[in-house]
Design a protein around this motif. Sequence first.
Motif, PDB file in Angstrom:
ATOM      1  N   ASP A   2       0.832  -1.202   0.000  1.00  0.00           N
ATOM      2  CA  ASP A   2       0.000   0.000   0.000  1.00  0.00           C
ATOM      3  C   ASP A   2       0.864   1.248   0.000  1.00  0.00           C
ATOM      4  OD1 ASP A   2      -2.349  -1.525   0.162  1.00  0.00           O
ATOM      5  OD2 ASP A   2      -2.237  -1.568   2.345  1.00  0.00           O
ATOM      6  N   ARG A   3       1.957   1.201   0.794  1.00  0.00           N
ATOM      7  CA  ARG A   3       2.844   2.351   0.949  1.00  0.00           C
ATOM      8  C   ARG A   3       4.278   1.860   1.027  1.00  0.00           C
ATOM      9  NH1 ARG A   3      -1.785   3.642   3.277  1.00  0.00           N
ATOM     10  NH2 ARG A   3      -2.574   5.746   3.264  1.00  0.00           N
ATOM     11  N   LEU A   4       5.191   2.807   0.808  1.00  0.00           N
ATOM     12  CA  LEU A   4       6.613   2.490   0.838  1.00  0.00           C
ATOM     13  C   LEU A   4       7.352   3.560   1.628  1.00  0.00           C
ATOM     14  CD1 LEU A   4       9.188   0.997  -0.268  1.00  0.00           C
ATOM     15  CD2 LEU A   4       9.067   2.590  -2.197  1.00  0.00           C
ATOM     16  N   VAL A   5       8.227   3.142   2.519  1.00  0.00           N
ATOM     17  CA  VAL A   5       9.111   4.061   3.228  1.00  0.00           C
ATOM     18  C   VAL A   5      10.502   3.844   2.653  1.00  0.00           C
ATOM     19  CG1 VAL A   5      10.149   4.671   5.446  1.00  0.00           C
ATOM     20  CG2 VAL A   5       7.737   3.993   5.340  1.00  0.00           C
ATOM     21  N   VAL A   6      11.070   4.899   2.075  1.00  0.00           N
ATOM     22  CA  VAL A   6      12.409   4.819   1.503  1.00  0.00           C
ATOM     23  C   VAL A   6      13.387   5.320   2.552  1.00  0.00           C
ATOM     24  CG1 VAL A   6      13.940   5.631  -0.322  1.00  0.00           C
ATOM     25  CG2 VAL A   6      11.546   5.150  -0.829  1.00  0.00           C
ATOM     26  N   ALA A   7      14.279   4.452   2.979  1.00  0.00           N
ATOM     27  CA  ALA A   7      15.265   4.808   4.002  1.00  0.00           C
ATOM     28  C   ALA A   7      16.665   4.637   3.421  1.00  0.00           C
ATOM     29  CB  ALA A   7      15.061   3.949   5.241  1.00  0.00           C
ATOM     30  N   THR A   8      16.951   5.426   2.408  1.00  0.00           N
ATOM     31  CA  THR A   8      18.249   5.360   1.754  1.00  0.00           C
ATOM     32  C   THR A   8      18.560   6.727   1.158  1.00  0.00           C
ATOM     33  OG1 THR A   8      19.602   4.066   0.227  1.00  0.00           O
ATOM     34  CG2 THR A   8      17.394   4.609  -0.502  1.00  0.00           C
ATOM     35  N   ASP A   9      19.726   6.870   0.631  1.00  0.00           N
ATOM     36  CA  ASP A   9      20.138   8.096  -0.042  1.00  0.00           C
ATOM     37  C   ASP A   9      19.217   8.334  -1.242  1.00  0.00           C
ATOM     38  OD1 ASP A   9      21.439  10.138  -1.388  1.00  0.00           O
ATOM     39  OD2 ASP A   9      23.191   8.942  -1.900  1.00  0.00           O
ATOM     40  N   ALA A  55      20.813   8.107  -4.713  1.00  0.00           N
ATOM     41  CA  ALA A  55      21.024   6.717  -5.138  1.00  0.00           C
ATOM     42  C   ALA A  55      19.694   6.039  -5.468  1.00  0.00           C
ATOM     43  CB  ALA A  55      21.754   5.937  -4.054  1.00  0.00           C
ATOM     44  N   ALA A  56      18.638   6.418  -4.761  1.00  0.00           N
ATOM     45  CA  ALA A  56      17.324   5.806  -4.981  1.00  0.00           C
ATOM     46  C   ALA A  56      16.767   6.105  -6.364  1.00  0.00           C
ATOM     47  CB  ALA A  56      16.349   6.276  -3.905  1.00  0.00           C
ATOM     48  N   VAL A  94      19.653  17.464  -2.659  1.00  0.00           N
ATOM     49  CA  VAL A  94      19.950  16.984  -1.309  1.00  0.00           C
ATOM     50  C   VAL A  94      21.439  17.122  -1.033  1.00  0.00           C
ATOM     51  CG1 VAL A  94      19.979  14.945   0.191  1.00  0.00           C
ATOM     52  CG2 VAL A  94      18.007  15.390  -1.285  1.00  0.00           C
ATOM     53  N   ARG A  95      21.755  17.700   0.106  1.00  0.00           N
ATOM     54  CA  ARG A  95      23.152  17.818   0.545  1.00  0.00           C
ATOM     55  C   ARG A  95      23.372  16.880   1.718  1.00  0.00           C
ATOM     56  NH1 ARG A  95      25.394  23.423   2.150  1.00  0.00           N
ATOM     57  NH2 ARG A  95      24.505  22.585   4.011  1.00  0.00           N
TER      58      ARG A  95
END
Length: 103
Positions: free
Chosen positions: A41-48, A51-52, A69-70
């Motif tokens: 249903d949903r996605l949490v992106v926990a990365t740079d 890179a994503a 993004v810095r």
Amino acid sequence: ERLLEQSGVAVLRSTRVASVLRSTGGVAITTAAGGAPLAFDRLVVATDLKAARSFLDTSAEEADLFSRVRHLNYHTLASHIEIPWVKPASVYYLGGHQGERDA
């Protein structure tokens, strides 16, 4: 994480993602291991985020935003010190180690 899994929320750790496709019905994720896409249903992106972009179906606006993004080096040190004049359970910052470094 344990509470999420007990609630029926799928948590994937250390999983290489090959592609993410969003739709009005949710998110389809294909892992680098292959196989059928996984539906969520949903996605949490926990990365740079930069890179994503290699696997996300980013819009032009998102790609522009992600490119801005810095990343800053940030280090945290925690210690427990018992000194009579230091208030217990307090946080102190070392002023000489805050802000921009001189080049």
